[in-house]
Scaffold this motif. Structure first.
Motif, PDB file in Angstrom:
ATOM      1  N   GLU A   1      30.061  21.012  72.317  1.00  0.00           N
ATOM      2  CA  GLU A   1      28.843  20.392  72.102  1.00  0.00           C
ATOM      3  C   GLU A   1      27.907  20.849  70.979  1.00  0.00           C
ATOM      4  OE1 GLU A   1      28.800  17.453  73.261  1.00  0.00           O
ATOM      5  OE2 GLU A   1      30.782  17.814  74.022  1.00  0.00           O
TER       6      GLU A   1
ATOM      7  N   PHE B   1      24.356   2.809  63.268  1.00  0.00           N
ATOM      8  CA  PHE B   1      25.067   3.288  64.668  1.00  0.00           C
ATOM      9  C   PHE B   1      25.298   4.857  64.457  1.00  0.00           C
ATOM     10  CE2 PHE B   1      28.437   4.165  67.285  1.00  0.00           C
ATOM     11  CZ  PHE B   1      28.123   4.040  68.575  1.00  0.00           C
ATOM     12  N   LEU B   2      25.922   5.080  63.462  1.00  0.00           N
ATOM     13  CA  LEU B   2      26.239   6.502  63.488  1.00  0.00           C
ATOM     14  C   LEU B   2      25.044   7.238  63.379  1.00  0.00           C
ATOM     15  CD1 LEU B   2      29.632   6.803  61.499  1.00  0.00           C
ATOM     16  CD2 LEU B   2      29.376   7.596  63.684  1.00  0.00           C
TER      17      LEU B   2
ATOM     18  N   GLY C   1      40.717   3.650  68.506  1.00  0.00           N
ATOM     19  CA  GLY C   1      40.377   4.906  67.833  1.00  0.00           C
ATOM     20  C   GLY C   1      39.152   5.293  67.758  1.00  0.00           C
ATOM     21  N   ASN C   2      38.282   4.088  68.172  1.00  0.00           N
ATOM     22  CA  ASN C   2      36.762   4.698  68.006  1.00  0.00           C
ATOM     23  C   ASN C   2      36.481   5.786  68.503  1.00  0.00           C
ATOM     24  OD1 ASN C   2      36.484   1.000  68.444  1.00  0.00           O
ATOM     25  ND2 ASN C   2      36.348   1.969  66.437  1.00  0.00           N
TER      26      ASN C   2
ATOM     27  N   LEU D   1      29.274  19.217  62.522  1.00  0.00           N
ATOM     28  CA  LEU D   1      30.535  18.978  62.140  1.00  0.00           C
ATOM     29  C   LEU D   1      30.737  17.560  61.803  1.00  0.00           C
ATOM     30  CD1 LEU D   1      33.495  20.463  63.067  1.00  0.00           C
ATOM     31  CD2 LEU D   1      33.485  18.910  64.417  1.00  0.00           C
TER      32      LEU D   1
ATOM     33  N   TYR E   1      33.950  14.613  61.096  1.00  0.00           N
ATOM     34  CA  TYR E   1      35.512  14.746  61.279  1.00  0.00           C
ATOM     35  C   TYR E   1      35.694  13.141  60.954  1.00  0.00           C
ATOM     36  CZ  TYR E   1      39.636  14.128  63.992  1.00  0.00           C
ATOM     37  OH  TYR E   1      40.917  13.830  64.781  1.00  0.00           O
TER      38      TYR E   1
ATOM     39  N   VAL F   1      23.521   7.695  66.776  1.00  0.00           N
ATOM     40  CA  VAL F   1      24.430   8.710  67.522  1.00  0.00           C
ATOM     41  C   VAL F   1      23.983  10.348  67.093  1.00  0.00           C
ATOM     42  CG1 VAL F   1      26.815   9.446  67.656  1.00  0.00           C
ATOM     43  CG2 VAL F   1      26.106   7.017  68.127  1.00  0.00           C
ATOM     44  N   HIS F   2      23.895  10.198  65.869  1.00  0.00           N
ATOM     45  CA  HIS F   2      23.479  11.906  65.521  1.00  0.00           C
ATOM     46  C   HIS F   2      22.036  12.146  65.418  1.00  0.00           C
ATOM     47  CE1 HIS F   2      27.687  13.150  64.153  1.00  0.00           C
ATOM     48  NE2 HIS F   2      27.631  11.976  63.401  1.00  0.00           N
TER      49      HIS F   2
ATOM     50  N   MET G   1      36.625   9.226  67.027  1.00  0.00           N
ATOM     51  CA  MET G   1      35.660   9.426  66.094  1.00  0.00           C
ATOM     52  C   MET G   1      34.355   9.910  66.885  1.00  0.00           C
ATOM     53  SD  MET G   1      32.784   7.436  64.892  1.00  0.00           S
ATOM     54  CE  MET G   1      33.164   5.659  65.141  1.00  0.00           C
TER      55      MET G   1
ATOM     56  N   LYS H   1      28.917  20.005  67.580  1.00  0.00           N
ATOM     57  CA  LYS H   1      29.235  18.950  67.052  1.00  0.00           C
ATOM     58  C   LYS H   1      28.230  18.221  66.164  1.00  0.00           C
ATOM     59  CE  LYS H   1      32.465  17.236  70.640  1.00  0.00           C
ATOM     60  NZ  LYS H   1      32.690  17.021  72.008  1.00  0.00           N
TER      61      LYS H   1
ATOM     62  N   SER I   1      38.300   4.625  61.879  1.00  0.00           N
ATOM     63  CA  SER I   1      38.002   4.410  63.268  1.00  0.00           C
ATOM     64  C   SER I   1      36.532   4.035  63.611  1.00  0.00           C
ATOM     65  CB  SER I   1      38.109   5.928  64.162  1.00  0.00           C
ATOM     66  OG  SER I   1      37.553   6.924  63.340  1.00  0.00           O
ATOM     67  N   LEU I   2      36.052   3.530  62.667  1.00  0.00           N
ATOM     68  CA  LEU I   2      34.844   2.811  62.612  1.00  0.00           C
ATOM     69  C   LEU I   2      35.172   1.374  63.419  1.00  0.00           C
ATOM     70  CD1 LEU I   2      32.956   4.119  59.502  1.00  0.00           C
ATOM     71  CD2 LEU I   2      32.597   4.973  61.837  1.00  0.00           C
ATOM     72  N   TYR I   3      33.973   0.536  63.432  1.00  0.00           N
ATOM     73  CA  TYR I   3      34.049  -0.503  64.313  1.00  0.00           C
ATOM     74  C   TYR I   3      34.322  -1.694  63.106  1.00  0.00           C
ATOM     75  CZ  TYR I   3      32.311   1.830  68.082  1.00  0.00           C
ATOM     76  OH  TYR I   3      32.125   3.004  69.181  1.00  0.00           O
TER      77      TYR I   3
ATOM     78  N   CYS J   1      37.838  20.929  66.422  1.00  0.00           N
ATOM     79  CA  CYS J   1      36.450  20.252  66.523  1.00  0.00           C
ATOM     80  C   CYS J   1      36.242  19.661  67.917  1.00  0.00           C
ATOM     81  CB  CYS J   1      36.390  18.773  65.634  1.00  0.00           C
ATOM     82  SG  CYS J   1      37.583  17.835  65.659  1.00  0.00           S
TER      83      CYS J   1
END
Lengths: 318, 363
Positions: A79, A106-107, B198-199, A85, A87, A110-111, B202, A82, A93-95, A57
């Motif tokens: 890039e 948020f995600l 670890g954020n 994809l 992952y 971001v996308h 991701m 992404k 690894s989220l907040y 990735c």
């Protein structure tokens, strides 16, 4: 470099290697993953599973080799890949200090999902992954299984064509694991190609295709069924009343690949049928009454047989 | 308690410390740096204050007196001017902190001894300069034997802070110190936290670019910084009657530029630190010299040249010049352009280095 001849592959890897200083984490890996496959990476810790996934990735640069994912050449065109994809990292690894809803919103941003579409998609995922009632809870306070469902929702929010999961079930209970795998098959049915690393045999067995990694090298690559059929050794059950002693006697005997006590019996993997008689002879001379029954091959046998070879040759070399 | 166990723990700590090279470097580096820099730099004897002289008498005696005062090395005469207006301009722009004014009737005053023979005009926005001025005021003026106790030969005129109130000197500087502390520390920690939790792993797999991420995390702090400036200004006004003599808009502009400089330092530090704790250590590492060398705590003019050069590299030094100039001396940003330019250059350099060090990868 042309991808026309094998347009049916989602991931095509040739001679992929990654070195960290003097250690070789991934060693000359070849890999082909076809669409809608649930492709498993099975291997012990340190076998290069995570490193390979990270290179696929674009998180890590390969030391050498070619990677083509969904028609994008990596690392050059990471890039561009992404957007297609998803992952899911090994550790959550989220907040932790954001709520379920806030994380997904948020995600989505971001996308680059349009607001309306994002709202729709988040509702859909909250319902599908049983998170609707937890939407206002902080992610850090979720249970292991809930966290992992949230992470999956986050990874598929933008409807990726390829989903990479790095040991997604290492921190969840068996019930959640089963449900999680149901979700993966659901995604594969809907057209997502899935690459998942694991060290659980039962999970590996559910994959449509399986690659076994051992110290950075690919030691087996086929469907679990065919891998079991093509098992180089023969599984035997040693039925006796003193399995501990039997194990001590059989340990290191010629032809023995692996021994493991299963309840009151001893499970043994031997290289060939010809070793069967000498081994029962050996048990008899040690004074152990035992009966050797042939067993059915399971994935653990395949795994043990596949990861044993290099270790033995290394031993012979020294 | 068992000695063996205790030693094992000590050994383990030392081992971990040795592997944490940054902390190790700072353990050695901080005392060395402090000793070398501040041992030389902290010097409350002010010498060589930049000064102008306005000699309206221009007689042999007046020139002799100026030469004698210059010989004390408390002042360095940079400008010889001919009008009081020039003295005002130079002081407002921060070019000088002291001015000697010898009136046309200098000789007559010396003879009569009823009025001070010369004026020492002092930039009251810097408390250190005030102290130096008091020292100079005791300078023995020759041929002034007949002075009474009531009238001294030298009159000190304190510009900008005639009552010599401490808050007037400290509050503007405090804005800079508070901004330094929060902007650098918080940004560095906020950026490293993402990686440590670890954020980042991701986020790297999403279309987010490293600069979107950095900017997005840093921008809220610009707002926070401006709020802090407002709080200090309002409290300064209500509690200590600290004035804003210059343009409020220009003051905020100067603060904004300083906030950007501090944020870029924070971003740069975040590229060095691997943990939030390291980020904190690094922030304090840059914080100390800023407090001590910028002129906030100790006189800039009292420091040796090397320390002054170093201070020129620190954003707080330049911000102090800006904020004191605008708030207390009614200077305009245009007049203070060198300090503004220095902050701009600092920001650009820090950001460029940070860009070079930022990869959207894990290795």
């Amino acid at each position: 470099m042309a991808s026309i001849d094998d347009s049916a592959t989602v991931i095509r890897v040739r001679g992929l290697s990654k070195r960290f200083g003097t250690t070789v984490a991934v060693d000359a890996l070849d890999l082909d993953v076809r669409p809608r496959e649930v492709y498993g990476f099975l291997g012990p810790n340190g076998s290069g599973k995570s490193t390979t996934l990270r290179m696929l990735c674009g998180l890590l640069h390969p030391s050498s080799g070619e990677i083509e994912v969904l028609g994008h050449h990596l690392p050059k065109d990471a890039e561009g890949l992404k957007r297609h994809l998803g992952y899911m990292t090994q550790s959550f690894s989220l907040y932790r200090d954001l709520s379920v809803n806030e994380n997904l919103t948020f995600l989505a941003a971001v996308h680059g999902l349009p607001r309306k579409r994002a709202h729709q998609r988040i509702e859909e995922l909250l319902n599908r992954y049983w998170l609707a009632e937890l939407r206002h809870q902080l992610a850090g306070t979720l249970s292991g299984g809930q966290k992992q469902r949230l992470a999956l929702a986050g990874a598929v929010l933008h409807e990726p064509d390829l989903l990479l999961l790095d040991e997604p079930t290492s921190a969840v209970d068996p019930q959640s694991r089963r449900e999680f795998w149901e979700s993966l098959f659901e995604l594969a049915d809907a057209g997502t190609t899935i690459l998942v690393s694991t060290h659980y045999m039962d999970e590996a067995e559910r994959c449509t295709r399986l690659a076994i990694l051992d110290r950075g090298r690919l030691v087996a690559d086929d469907s679990p069924q065919r891998l079991m059929e093509a098992l180089p050794g023969r599984p035997l059950l040693v039925e006796c009343d003193r399995p501990r002693q039997a194990q001590q006697v059989l340990e290191g005997q010629p032809g023995v690949i692996a021994l493991a006590q299963i309840g009151a019996a001893l499970r043994m993997l031997v290289e060939d049928v010809e070793y069967e008689n000498p081994l029962s002879e050996r048990l008899r001379t040690a004074g152990i009454e035992a009966r050797l029954v042939s067993g059915t091959a399971n994935l653990e046998d395949v795994f043990v047989a596949a990861t044993r070879q290099p270790r033995q040759s290394a031993g012979e070399a020294s | 308690m068992k000695l063996q166990r205790l030693l094992a723990i000590v050994l383990k700590e030392l081992r971990q410390l040795r592997r944490d090279r940054l902390t190790f470097a700072m353990i050695v580096g901080i005392p060395v740096m402090q000793l070398v820099l501040f041992g030389y730099a902290i010097n409350l004897d002010v010498r060589q204050l930049d000064a102008a002289v306005l000699d309206q008498a221009d007689t042999a005696r007046s020139r002799e007196l100026v030469a004698q005062i210059e010989a004390t090395q408390v002042l360095t005469l940079r400008y010889r001017v001919s009008t009081p207006q020039e003295v005002n301009d130079l002081m407002r722009r921060g070019k000088i902190s002291v001015a000697l004014i010898l009136p046309t009737d200098f000789e007559a005053r010396l003879e009569r001894g009823d009025r001070p023979a010369l004026q020492l005009v002092v930039d009251g926005s810097d408390q250190v300069v005030q102290a130096a001025a008091r020292q100079l005021a005791r300078f023995p003026v020759p041929d002034a034997a007949g002075w009474t106790q009531q009238v001294t030969p030298i009159e000190v005129v304190n510009f900008y802070n005639p009552e010599r109130r401490a808050p007037i000197n400290t509050v503007p500087g405090l804005i800079g110190v508070i901004l330094t502390m929060t902007m650098v520390l918080f940004t560095a920690i906020a950026l490293v936290r993402e990686r440590e939790n670890g954020n980042l792993e991701m986020l790297i797999a999403t279309p987010v670019s490293p600069w979107e991420l950095t900017l997005g995390k840093v921008l809220p702090f610009v707002g926070i910084g401006l709020v802090q400036v407002t709080v200090v200004l309002l409290l300064g006004k209500w509690l200590f009657a600290v004035p804003v003599r210059g343009s409020l808009l220009e003051l905020y502009l100067a603060a904004l530029v300083f906030i950007l400089a501090s944020l870029s330092l924070g971003i740069f530090l975040s590229t060095l630190a691997r943990s939030q704790f390291q980020a904190m250590q690094l922030a304090f590492f840059t914080f100390l010299p800023q407090i001590l060398l910028s002129g906030f705590m100790f006189p800039f003019a009292g420091m040796p040249k090397v320390a002054q050069w170093l201070a020129e590299l620190l954003p707080l030094t330049h911000f102090l010049r800006l904020v004191r100039g605008i708030m207390l001396r009614d200077a305009s940003l245009f007049e203070l352009w060198p300090a503004l330019a220095a902050l701009g250059i600092f920001t650009l350099v820090m950001l460029s280095v940070a860009v070079m060090r930022t990869h959207k990868r894990l290795d």
